[in-house]
Motif scaffolding. Sequence first.
Motif: not given
Length: 348
Positions: A165-168, A244-246, A263-267, A290-302
Amino acid sequence: MIPAKGMAVLKAKAPLVPYSFERRVPREHDVLIDIKFCGICHSDIHQARDEWGASNFPMVPGHEIAGIVSEVGSKVTKYKVGDKVGVGCLVDSCRTCVSCREGLENYCENGSTGTYNSTDRLTGDPTQGGYSNKITVDENFVLRIPDSIPLDVGAPLLCAGITLYSPLMHWKAGPGKKVAIIGLGGLGHMGVKIAHALGAEVTVLSQSLSKIEDGKRMGADHYYATSDATTFEKLQSHFDLIINTVSAKMDWNQYLQLLKRDGTLVILGIPEEEVALGAFPLIGKRRNLAGSLIGGIKETQEMLDFCDKHKIACEVEVIPAQKINEAYERVLKSDVRYRFVIDMSTLQ
């Protein structure tokens, strides 16, 4: 202290075994949770086998936790006994740095506190995760699971759901955007569902076409096998966003060339070995890696509320605690559709 039981790894690469330990009595702002279900994440396997280094043992893995509040501290205001709640990858952070103040505790400048294989900021004790029957967590790091989401399918949302959800959201997947998800596994299948709900045109890039029917059912508009060399010819400069989820080693340069200009490739997946990266696939069309790591608490509730609204849940195989070691081996063989979830009532 409160007696607890779980499944732990006593040393690197050892099998998980029954383990007795203790949880803290709730502090003023703590919530005590009876854990009903906990998902198995590939990162559990990496850390249990010390594949990323810095693992501490004994270790109770698990950061996709769903349960019921059984006790609250004297100053808790967000939850009450009986509430359906979840705990994800974080149980604390410094709360004062720029990232924390912006609701991005996952990027805490002083290091966030992981649900397991981390260190309690106040006591210095090791944190232990969700392969257990109870956990005590500060209310500010507890999530509310909507009533419509069953706890077993809701548990993996606390990692797999927010990780996609966070990178999307950050890279604005939506109508008019062409989004590719590499891998249709525990993470990837959530990416397909969320990207589809956001209104993007969704493509799955998988090694084979063995899961094509599932992918289309989940919302993929297109499905390609990366083992077919013509795939990379057909899709040159095609996507706005590739996720990339692999975690297996692959040639990122190939996938960068599937991106449009800007465009962006997110790892998301973390390979054990470093990946070689060429300059030309990036500079030719001003592409981004780019990279992305889970999400914050507010975003996780969203994310949980978004999944509630759009009727999205993980597809799971519920297992007893006694089959965790078998499940680990099956994860490594991609033999699960699509997330293992442990029924904690089976702990002995």
